[in-house]
Write a protein that holds these residues in place. Structure first.
Motif, PDB file in Angstrom:
ATOM      1  N   GLU A  15       0.746  -1.204   0.073  1.00  0.00           N
ATOM      2  CA  GLU A  15      -0.092  -0.035  -0.097  1.00  0.00           C
ATOM      3  C   GLU A  15       0.853   1.200  -0.067  1.00  0.00           C
ATOM      4  N   GLU A  16       2.020   1.100   0.761  1.00  0.00           N
ATOM      5  CA  GLU A  16       2.953   2.263   0.843  1.00  0.00           C
ATOM      6  C   GLU A  16       3.688   2.554  -0.600  1.00  0.00           C
ATOM      7  N   GLU A  17       3.906   1.346  -1.402  1.00  0.00           N
ATOM      8  CA  GLU A  17       4.480   1.568  -2.694  1.00  0.00           C
ATOM      9  C   GLU A  17       3.492   2.160  -3.536  1.00  0.00           C
ATOM     10  N   LEU A  18       2.171   1.656  -3.550  1.00  0.00           N
ATOM     11  CA  LEU A  18       1.222   2.021  -4.198  1.00  0.00           C
ATOM     12  C   LEU A  18       0.976   3.611  -3.985  1.00  0.00           C
ATOM     13  N   ALA A  19       0.914   3.844  -2.849  1.00  0.00           N
ATOM     14  CA  ALA A  19       0.585   5.526  -2.576  1.00  0.00           C
ATOM     15  C   ALA A  19       1.594   6.191  -3.128  1.00  0.00           C
ATOM     16  N   GLN A  20       3.003   5.629  -3.016  1.00  0.00           N
ATOM     17  CA  GLN A  20       4.113   6.394  -3.721  1.00  0.00           C
ATOM     18  C   GLN A  20       3.902   6.390  -5.177  1.00  0.00           C
ATOM     19  N   ALA A  25      -2.184  11.638  -8.113  1.00  0.00           N
ATOM     20  CA  ALA A  25      -3.084  11.183  -8.936  1.00  0.00           C
ATOM     21  C   ALA A  25      -4.371  10.668  -8.086  1.00  0.00           C
ATOM     22  N   ALA A  26      -5.425  10.586  -8.785  1.00  0.00           N
ATOM     23  CA  ALA A  26      -6.415  10.108  -8.093  1.00  0.00           C
ATOM     24  C   ALA A  26      -6.647   8.609  -7.909  1.00  0.00           C
ATOM     25  N   SER A  27      -6.074   7.789  -8.844  1.00  0.00           N
ATOM     26  CA  SER A  27      -5.870   6.426  -8.978  1.00  0.00           C
ATOM     27  C   SER A  27      -4.478   6.048  -9.827  1.00  0.00           C
ATOM     28  N   VAL A  28      -4.326   4.849  -9.550  1.00  0.00           N
ATOM     29  CA  VAL A  28      -3.182   4.075 -10.186  1.00  0.00           C
ATOM     30  C   VAL A  28      -3.230   4.288 -11.605  1.00  0.00           C
ATOM     31  N   ALA A  29      -4.650   4.024 -12.314  1.00  0.00           N
ATOM     32  CA  ALA A  29      -4.830   4.062 -13.532  1.00  0.00           C
ATOM     33  C   ALA A  29      -4.550   5.602 -14.303  1.00  0.00           C
ATOM     34  N   ALA A  30      -4.953   6.611 -13.461  1.00  0.00           N
ATOM     35  CA  ALA A  30      -4.766   7.879 -13.602  1.00  0.00           C
ATOM     36  C   ALA A  30      -3.307   8.152 -13.841  1.00  0.00           C
ATOM     37  N   ARG A  31      -2.487   7.531 -12.804  1.00  0.00           N
ATOM     38  CA  ARG A  31      -1.061   7.783 -12.621  1.00  0.00           C
ATOM     39  C   ARG A  31      -0.526   7.163 -13.940  1.00  0.00           C
TER      40      ARG A  31
END
Length: 362
Positions: A15-20, A25-31
């Motif tokens: 979760e920490e890596e995903l947050a980084q 961005a609003a989401s991982v897809a947006a990122r």
């Protein structure tokens, strides 16, 4: 630690890596979409950077080629070459000059390709000093020729003056020339050199020929007696070996009825023919001299060539001369004459010299 704890821990890490990774961005897809757009922009920027770098390299190379071309053309910088650009009119004028130069170059090359030019080019170089001397000699020759031309012009002027004087003199001499032509024609006829004188007979020969006819007629009287009526002498005006005529003698042979040259006579015949001529000449001279006589006649040799009959006939003729009170002397060694001639003057040789003896009374 139990399995659940490890999973929780691992989930917390994720979760920490995903947050980084998600960032703001609003989401991982947006990122992910944002990162994909950034990656595309970076790719375009890299391509643009490479294109700019390539363009800069080509520009550098073009500048180098431009500078080299300007240098080869004689310009220090490309800007100097640009400043030397000509307008269309100047370009056309230069093009015409270039065309004329090329035409002249072609003509010169044609001359240089001729065999004579090639042969001349193969000759060794001319010496400058010798050429200078030749030029000086040529200049001196020109000056001398000019001086000679001036002298010739003066002579021509003098010749014109003399020609005028000569023409005047010729005009004055015209009557004298006509008179001279008449005299020269008469002189040519008299000398036998004129074409009008067909026999080329001189005047003196013509006069002597008349006398020779008389001599031949007088000689024939005695020649017929000496030759027993065989030979007669006649005058001939045939041309001799040198092409002249007038003083020739021929003999007519009664035995053949033909006329021939006296050179065909034998030795004895020539002797009594000559004797007859001498006697005939004496008769003609006597007649021409107003009756003055030639009282003495000497005959030297020739009797040895006569036969007995001819000798008798010749002596009879000589005796007839003595009967006319003429003295005839005969110089001969023929022994038969001693018996025929009573009055003799004999030359006798001796040791102290020769002496004369007189024999007979004559």
């Amino acid at each position: 630690m139990g399995h659940r704890e490890r999973l929780d821990q691992e989930r917390g890490t994720l979760e920490e890596e995903l947050a980084q990774a998600r960032g703001e961005a609003a989401s991982v897809a947006a990122r992910a979409a944002q990162l994909e757009r950034s990656a595309a922009l970076l790719t375009d920027a890299a391509d643009a950077a490479r294109a700019a770098e390539d363009a800069a390299q080509r520009l550098k190379e073009a500048d180098a080629r431009l500078s080299d071309a300007a240098f080869r053309a004689g310009f220090d910088t490309p800007q100097a070459a640009a400043d030397a650009l000509l307008d269309d009119a100047a370009h056309r004028e230069l093009q015409r000059s270039l065309d004329a130069w090329q035409h002249e170059e072609a003509a010169v090359r044609a001359v240089l390709a001729e065999p004579e030019t090639v042969a001349a080019a193969e000759q060794p170089p001319a010496g400058l000093a010798a050429a200078q001397r030749a030029a000086e000699d040529a200049d001196r020759g020109v000056r001398e020729a000019a001086s000679a031309r001036d002298a010739a012009a003066r002579r021509c002027t003098e010749l014109d003056r003399l020609s005028a004087r000569a023409a005047t003199s010729v005009h004055r001499l015209g009557p004298l020339r006509d008179e001279y032509d008449q005299v020269a024609r008469m002189a040519g006829l008299a000398a036998g050199t004129s074409a009008d004188n067909e026999r080329r007979m001189r005047l003196e020969s013509y006069v002597l020929a008349a006398r020779l006819e008389q001599v031949a007629a007088a000689a024939t009287v005695r020649l017929r007696r000496m030759s027993s009526g065989r030979y007669t002498l006649v005058h001939s005006d045939d041309r001799t070996g040198r092409g002249r005529s007038g003083l020739g003698l021929h003999v007519v042979d009664a035995w053949t009825g033909r006329e021939r040259d006296t050179a065909t006579l034998s030795g004895g015949e020539t002797f009594f023919a000559s004797l007859a001529l001498a006697l005939g000449l004496a008769d003609v001279v006597t007649d021409e001299a107003g009756g003055v006589r030639l009282d003495t006649l000497f005959i030297d040799e020739g009797f040895g060539s006569l036969d007995d009959q001819t000798l008798d006939e010749v002596l009879d003729v000589l005796d007839s001369l003595r009967e006319r009170d003429r003295s005839v002397g005969i110089v001969s060694h023929v022994a038969d004459l001693r018996r025929r001639i009573h009055a003799q003057l004999e030359v006798v040789k001796g040791r102290s010299g020769s002496e004369l003896r007189l024999r007979g009374t004559g």
